[in-house]
Structures are given as structure tokens and as C-alpha cells.
Design a protein around this motif. Structure first.
Motif, mmCIF file in Angstrom:
data_model
loop_
_atom_site.group_PDB
_atom_site.id
_atom_site.type_symbol
_atom_site.label_atom_id
_atom_site.label_comp_id
_atom_site.label_asym_id
_atom_site.label_seq_id
_atom_site.Cartn_x
_atom_site.Cartn_y
_atom_site.Cartn_z
ATOM 1 N N CYS A 183 0.839 -1.193 0.000
ATOM 2 C CA CYS A 183 0.000 0.000 0.000
ATOM 3 C C CYS A 183 0.876 1.244 0.000
ATOM 4 C CB CYS A 183 -0.934 0.006 1.214
ATOM 5 S SG CYS A 183 -0.045 0.019 2.791
ATOM 6 N N ARG A 184 0.211 2.362 -0.189
ATOM 7 C CA ARG A 184 0.842 3.673 -0.078
ATOM 8 C C ARG A 184 0.074 4.455 0.979
ATOM 9 N NH1 ARG A 184 4.330 4.432 -4.412
ATOM 10 N NH2 ARG A 184 4.555 6.636 -3.846
ATOM 11 N N THR A 185 0.781 4.968 1.959
ATOM 12 C CA THR A 185 0.160 5.634 3.102
ATOM 13 C C THR A 185 0.285 7.151 2.954
ATOM 14 O OG1 THR A 185 0.785 3.745 4.487
ATOM 15 C CG2 THR A 185 0.105 5.772 5.606
ATOM 16 N N TYR A 186 -0.853 7.811 3.130
ATOM 17 C CA TYR A 186 -0.909 9.265 3.096
ATOM 18 C C TYR A 186 -1.558 9.774 4.388
ATOM 19 C CZ TYR A 186 -0.120 8.494 -1.907
ATOM 20 O OH TYR A 186 0.394 8.086 -3.109
ATOM 21 N N ARG A 187 -1.521 11.074 4.556
ATOM 22 C CA ARG A 187 -2.141 11.637 5.756
ATOM 23 C C ARG A 187 -3.651 11.448 5.741
ATOM 24 N NH1 ARG A 187 0.037 17.681 5.855
ATOM 25 N NH2 ARG A 187 -0.460 17.379 3.638
ATOM 26 N N TRP A 188 -4.209 11.400 4.546
ATOM 27 C CA TRP A 188 -5.662 11.283 4.456
ATOM 28 C C TRP A 188 -6.141 9.832 4.395
ATOM 29 C CZ3 TRP A 188 -6.247 8.658 -0.011
ATOM 30 C CH2 TRP A 188 -5.294 8.843 -1.018
ATOM 31 N N GLY A 189 -5.233 8.863 4.296
ATOM 32 C CA GLY A 189 -5.653 7.470 4.271
ATOM 33 C C GLY A 189 -4.622 6.574 3.637
ATOM 34 N N VAL A 190 -5.042 5.359 3.346
ATOM 35 C CA VAL A 190 -4.166 4.328 2.795
ATOM 36 C C VAL A 190 -4.732 3.868 1.452
ATOM 37 C CG1 VAL A 190 -3.193 2.023 3.136
ATOM 38 C CG2 VAL A 190 -3.468 3.557 5.095
ATOM 39 N N VAL A 191 -3.860 3.782 0.449
ATOM 40 C CA VAL A 191 -4.239 3.287 -0.869
ATOM 41 C C VAL A 191 -3.652 1.893 -1.034
ATOM 42 C CG1 VAL A 191 -4.119 3.659 -3.352
ATOM 43 C CG2 VAL A 191 -4.268 5.617 -1.800
ATOM 44 N N GLU A 192 -4.501 0.891 -1.175
ATOM 45 C CA GLU A 192 -4.065 -0.489 -1.312
ATOM 46 C C GLU A 192 -3.828 -0.822 -2.787
ATOM 47 O OE1 GLU A 192 -6.594 -3.259 0.718
ATOM 48 O OE2 GLU A 192 -7.239 -1.734 2.162
ATOM 49 N N VAL A 193 -2.690 -1.426 -3.054
ATOM 50 C CA VAL A 193 -2.319 -1.740 -4.429
ATOM 51 C C VAL A 193 -3.261 -2.765 -5.038
ATOM 52 C CG1 VAL A 193 -0.521 -2.736 -5.886
ATOM 53 C CG2 VAL A 193 0.097 -1.153 -4.060
ATOM 54 N N GLU A 194 -3.616 -3.792 -4.283
ATOM 55 C CA GLU A 194 -4.418 -4.888 -4.810
ATOM 56 C C GLU A 194 -5.899 -4.726 -4.512
ATOM 57 O OE1 GLU A 194 -2.868 -8.612 -3.600
ATOM 58 O OE2 GLU A 194 -0.852 -8.245 -4.351
ATOM 59 N N ASN A 195 -6.323 -3.537 -4.161
ATOM 60 C CA ASN A 195 -7.741 -3.266 -3.942
ATOM 61 C C ASN A 195 -8.347 -2.803 -5.266
ATOM 62 O OD1 ASN A 195 -10.282 -2.358 -3.197
ATOM 63 N ND2 ASN A 195 -9.568 -1.542 -1.242
ATOM 64 N N PRO A 196 -9.319 -3.548 -5.819
ATOM 65 C CA PRO A 196 -9.875 -3.161 -7.127
ATOM 66 C C PRO A 196 -10.576 -1.819 -7.109
ATOM 67 C CG PRO A 196 -11.145 -4.950 -6.138
ATOM 68 C CD PRO A 196 -9.915 -4.783 -5.292
ATOM 69 N N GLU A 197 -10.952 -1.317 -5.939
ATOM 70 C CA GLU A 197 -11.561 0.000 -5.866
ATOM 71 C C GLU A 197 -10.522 1.105 -5.984
ATOM 72 O OE1 GLU A 197 -13.831 0.249 -2.321
ATOM 73 O OE2 GLU A 197 -15.253 -1.324 -2.887
ATOM 74 N N HIS A 198 -9.250 0.772 -5.776
ATOM 75 C CA HIS A 198 -8.189 1.772 -5.823
ATOM 76 C C HIS A 198 -7.399 1.726 -7.126
ATOM 77 C CE1 HIS A 198 -8.141 1.649 -1.115
ATOM 78 N NE2 HIS A 198 -9.252 2.155 -1.624
ATOM 79 N N SER A 199 -7.243 0.529 -7.728
ATOM 80 C CA SER A 199 -6.485 0.419 -8.976
ATOM 81 C C SER A 199 -6.865 -0.879 -9.680
ATOM 82 C CB SER A 199 -4.972 0.445 -8.704
ATOM 83 O OG SER A 199 -4.544 -0.792 -8.155
ATOM 84 N N ASP A 200 -6.374 -1.012 -10.920
ATOM 85 C CA ASP A 200 -6.611 -2.219 -11.724
ATOM 86 C C ASP A 200 -5.423 -3.171 -11.673
ATOM 87 O OD1 ASP A 200 -9.004 -1.029 -12.527
ATOM 88 O OD2 ASP A 200 -8.058 -0.036 -14.231
ATOM 89 N N PHE A 201 -4.617 -3.088 -10.627
ATOM 90 C CA PHE A 201 -3.390 -3.876 -10.559
ATOM 91 C C PHE A 201 -3.671 -5.374 -10.618
ATOM 92 C CE2 PHE A 201 -0.288 -6.243 -8.069
ATOM 93 C CZ PHE A 201 0.895 -5.893 -8.698
ATOM 94 N N ILE A 202 -4.665 -5.848 -9.877
ATOM 95 C CA ILE A 202 -4.928 -7.294 -9.826
ATOM 96 C C ILE A 202 -5.384 -7.804 -11.193
ATOM 97 C CG2 ILE A 202 -5.415 -7.309 -7.363
ATOM 98 C CD1 ILE A 202 -8.374 -7.342 -8.035
ATOM 99 N N TYR A 203 -6.077 -6.981 -11.950
ATOM 100 C CA TYR A 203 -6.534 -7.418 -13.271
ATOM 101 C C TYR A 203 -5.368 -7.473 -14.253
ATOM 102 C CZ TYR A 203 -10.934 -6.076 -11.086
ATOM 103 O OH TYR A 203 -11.995 -5.958 -10.219
ATOM 104 N N LEU A 204 -4.434 -6.530 -14.133
ATOM 105 C CA LEU A 204 -3.247 -6.572 -14.985
ATOM 106 C C LEU A 204 -2.384 -7.779 -14.663
ATOM 107 C CD1 LEU A 204 -1.341 -5.370 -17.069
ATOM 108 C CD2 LEU A 204 -0.394 -3.908 -15.275
ATOM 109 N N ARG A 205 -2.186 -8.063 -13.384
ATOM 110 C CA ARG A 205 -1.396 -9.239 -13.007
ATOM 111 C C ARG A 205 -2.088 -10.518 -13.454
ATOM 112 N NH1 ARG A 205 0.165 -9.968 -6.836
ATOM 113 N NH2 ARG A 205 2.015 -8.751 -7.429
ATOM 114 N N GLU A 206 -3.401 -10.573 -13.316
ATOM 115 C CA GLU A 206 -4.128 -11.760 -13.758
ATOM 116 C C GLU A 206 -3.958 -11.981 -15.253
ATOM 117 O OE1 GLU A 206 -8.750 -13.419 -14.066
ATOM 118 O OE2 GLU A 206 -8.303 -11.566 -12.988
#
Length: 422
Positions: free
Chosen positions: A263-286
Motif C-alpha cells: 500500500c501507499r500511506t498518506y495523511r488522508w488514508g491508505v491506498v491499497e495496491v491490490e484493492n480493485p476499488e483503488h487500482s486495476d493492478f490485480i486485473y493486470l497481473r491476472e
């Protein structure tokens, strides 16, 4: 006799073409042979053989390409992939790095080709030249290996199977260099467009930007993988909606809900790499690892290398070659299939029109006969009414006559009685 035999058997044994086998005749087994174990044997043999994947990473500096590759393969590749600072970059250089990954006995020989210096120069006119030259050289090396006397041995495959093209999340669309690079590279390799640093865009901005990029890719006729190869790709239909992929890379791991995640941590929250609501990373890896890895290699060989080899043979003054002979045969077969299909469709349409015409003629004939029967029925009903009126009139006359006769007879009896009394 041979001519008579040829006439008698004409069309029964068609020419299968060069390097083709005739159509086999299916048979039914009277008892099991153990053929169901063949896939298991193939799987065991294939598992002992290492797989190869050659990826080229292209994009301007500062988009997190190295971090993303570390995230994609769940390992640390920074020691090998070391892009130079933009200030010290005078031209685009090619840096292939080789790795070996193993998981559950399956070995993947990975080659990542970095292109530091791309889009860093003020004059970017020749940024694509070394990249295209490297791709063509790998095709030439493979082609030279095929001509070698030891061609029966396996040929080391250094051809680029996919280009991961990183697009800056500027929110405005593709730059001029992006359009030129994508159009040029898509004619030689499998291109996968990626929007880098998706966490720099809001959810609404990300959707809008993806739509802009997708529309521009279509407008500029850029062939992307796998959407431009529907006939060669199976099982990736659900992943087409995520192209271009908006991704996030991170080397940091944090514990979220009792689970270790990148993940990437910011003051306003956390962005998860493998969270489909945050990015398409899991679909690209698949797509890269689970669904289309073999398809990347196959399309590279059967489409891109095949085109390069054909162009090279024709440029060498060999218009009539084995490759072209095969191409001609395949085109003839395909043309014959298309002509037969078109002819059958025309015949079907002609038969349908003839059937419709026959039905319409029959309906008109039946309608005419029905009208005639209706007119005949009306005429018979009218004639029957006339007979009925005539019968009723005659019946009335008979009744009147009977009444008259009855009265006359009564008067006669009264007169005879009066005469006798006198």
C-alpha cells in the motif's frame, strides 16, 4: 484406366496442401487405451521445462516503473533495473535484466528490458529509434537461429513478448510522443497501455481519463493487447473493460485488517495496491501471469515475428518463399471458405425468396378461391331464398284454396238439410 479412375474418384481425396495432413477419420474405441493420461504426461513434462517472458518497460521518467515491476512480481528488482538520472541521460539506452522466478516447481525465466532516457530529451524525434532497433534485432537473431544447422535444438527466445507502456496521469490525454510510440510499437509487439500513479487521480478523474485514453487509442488505430487479438486470446473477455489499466506500485507493506498488504500511506488514508476499488493492478497481473502469458508468446511468434520474417524474406528478393507459399495456400483456403459461405448465403436467400413467392402465390390463389366460394355461397343463399319465397307463396295459395273449398263444402251441407225439411 488411370484417367477413368481419376474421373471416378474426383473430389474424394482433395489435396491437403503443403505441410498439411489429410482429414483424419474418427473411430470409436472398443476398450479404454489410457488416452486420458496424455494431458497429465504433458503437464508433468511442461512443468519440468522453464517458461520465458520478455517484457519491455517504456515511459517517461518519474512514473514509478521500477516500483511497479517490484510490485508486479512480488520481489525486489531494483538492484538490476537502475535507470539513470534524467540530467545525465543524453539518449535512450536499452538495459535488459534477467531473472529466474520459481513457484511450486514452475520456473519462469524473466527478462525485463528498461528504456531509461525515453522522453527525457528536449528533442524527442529519435527516442523510438533504439527501442525499435532492439526489437528488430531480437527478431533477426531468432531468424538467424532458425537458419542454423542446429535448428532442431530449442532456440533461445529473446523476442519482446509485451511492451508495458506507461502513460502519465495528466488528465488531458496522450502526448504527441505517446501517440507516435504506441502506433509504432503496436505494429511490432504486443502493447499494454498502463496509466501510472493512479492514486494521483480521484475516482471520477480516473474514470474520465481512462475513457479519454481508450477513445484516443481507438481514434489513432493503436492495436493493444489483448483487445486487438480476439481470435488468438481465450478467457480474457472480462479483462477488456479495464484497458487501459490504471495501476499503483509500492514497496511498502502495512498490516490492514490483520493482513499484510502492499500500500501507499498518506495523511488522508491508505491506498491499497491490490484493492480493485483503488487500482486495476490485480486485473493486470491476472492477465499477464494467469490468463495470457502463453498467448503473449504465441502472438509474438505467430503474428509479429511472422510479419517481420515475411518482410525480411521479401526484402531479400524472395517473393516466392516457403512462407509466402504457406500464406498463399492459407489465403486460398480462406478465400474459398468465404466464397462458399457467400454462395451458400446467396442460395439460401434465393430459396427463401422463392419460398416466400410460392407462399404468396398460394395465398393469392387460396384467397381467390375463397372469394369465389363466398360469392357462390351468397348466390346459392339468394337462390335458396327465392325458392323459399316461392314455396311460401305456393303454400299460401294452397292454404287459401283449402279454406275456400272447406267453406264451400259447409254451405252445400246446410242447403241439403234445408231442402229435406221442407
Amino acid at each position: 484406366m488411370p484417367l477413368e479412375f481419376a474421373h471416378q474418384h474426383s473430389g474424394q481425396f482433395p489435396d491437403p496442401g503443403p505441410w498439411k495432413h489429410p482429414q483424419p477419420r474418427p473411430l470409436e474405441l472398443a476398450a479404454p487405451l489410457g488416452l486420458d493420461a496424455l494431458p497429465t504426461q504433458r503437464f508433468a513434462k511442461v512443468k519440468r521445462t522453464s517458461f520465458g517472458l520478455n517484457l519491455m518497460v517504456v515511459g517517461e521518467s518519474g512514473l514509478g516503473k521500477t516500483t511497479f515491476m517490484n510490485t508486479l512480481f512480488n520481489t525486489d528488482l531494483k538492484e538490476e533495473i537502475r535507470p539513470r538520472n534524467p540530467q545525465s541521460t543524453q539518449t535512450v539506452t536499452i538495459q535488459p535484466s534477467h531473472y529466474e522466478l520459481e513457484e511450486d516447481g514452475v520456473v519462469l525465466k524473466l527478462c525485463i528490458v528498461d528504456t531509461p532516457g525515453f522522453s527525457d530529451e528536449l528533442n524527442r524525434e529519435h527516442n523510438l529509434t533504439p527501442i525499435v532497433a532492439y526489437i528488430d534485432k531480437q527478431f533477426e537473431d531468432y531468424m538467424s537461429a532458425e537458419r542454423h544447422p542446429g535448428v532442431r535444438r530449442s532456440i533461445p527466445d529473446t523476442r519482446i513478448h509485451a511492451v508495458l507502456y506507461f502513460i502519465a496521469p495528466n488528465g488531458h490525454g496522450l502526448k504527441e510522443l505517446d501517440v507516435k510510440a504506441l502506433k509504432t510499437l503496436s505494429q511490432k509487439v504486443n502493447v499494454i497501455p498502463i496509466i501510472a500513479k493512479a492514486d494521483s487521480l480521484t475516482a471520477e478523474e480516473k474514470v474520465l481519463f481512462k475513457n479519454i485514453i481508450a477513445q484516443e487509442l481507438e481514434d489513432y488505430a493503436v492495436r493493444t493487447f489483448p483487445s486487438s487479438y480476439p481470435e488468438e486470446i481465450d478467457g480474457a473477455e472480462d479483462l477488456l473493460q479495464y484497458i487501459p489499466f490504471s495501476v499503483i506500485g509500492s514497496d511498502s507493506v502495512a498490516s490492514i485488517a490483520g493482513k499484510e498488504v502492499r500500500c501507499r500511506t498518506y495523511r488522508w488514508g491508505v491506498v491499497e495496491v491490490e484493492n480493485p476499488e483503488h487500482s486495476d493492478f490485480i486485473y493486470l497481473r491476472e492477465m499477464l501471469m494467469s490468463t495470457c502469458l502463453h498467448d503473449l508468446v504465441e502472438t509474438t511468434h505467430s503474428i509479429h515475428y511472422h510479419r517481420h520474417r515475411g518482410d525480411a524474406l521479401r526484402a531479400a528478393g524472395r517473393p516466392v518463399s516457403i512462407l509466402e507459399c504457406d500464406d498463399t495456400y492459407e489465403s486460398q483456403i480462406e478465400g474459398t471458405k468465404q466464397n462458399n459461405k457467400k454462395e451458400m448465403e446467396e442460395r439460401e436467400e434465393a430459396i427463401r425468396l422463392m419460398f416466400v413467392q410460392k407462399v404468396q402465390e398460394k395465398e393469392a390463389d387460396l384467397r381467390q378461391r375463397e372469394e369465389q366460394l363466398v360469392a357462390k355461397r351468397a348466390e346459392m343463399i339468394a337462390e335458396l331464398e327465392q325458392y323459399r319465397a316461392r314455396v311460401e307463396a305456393e303454400q299460401k295459395e294452397v292454404d287459401e284454396l283449402a279454406t275456400t273449398l272447406s267453406r264451400s263444402g259447409t254451405l252445400s251441407k246446410s242447403s241439403s238439410r234445408l231442402f229435406k225439411s221442407k
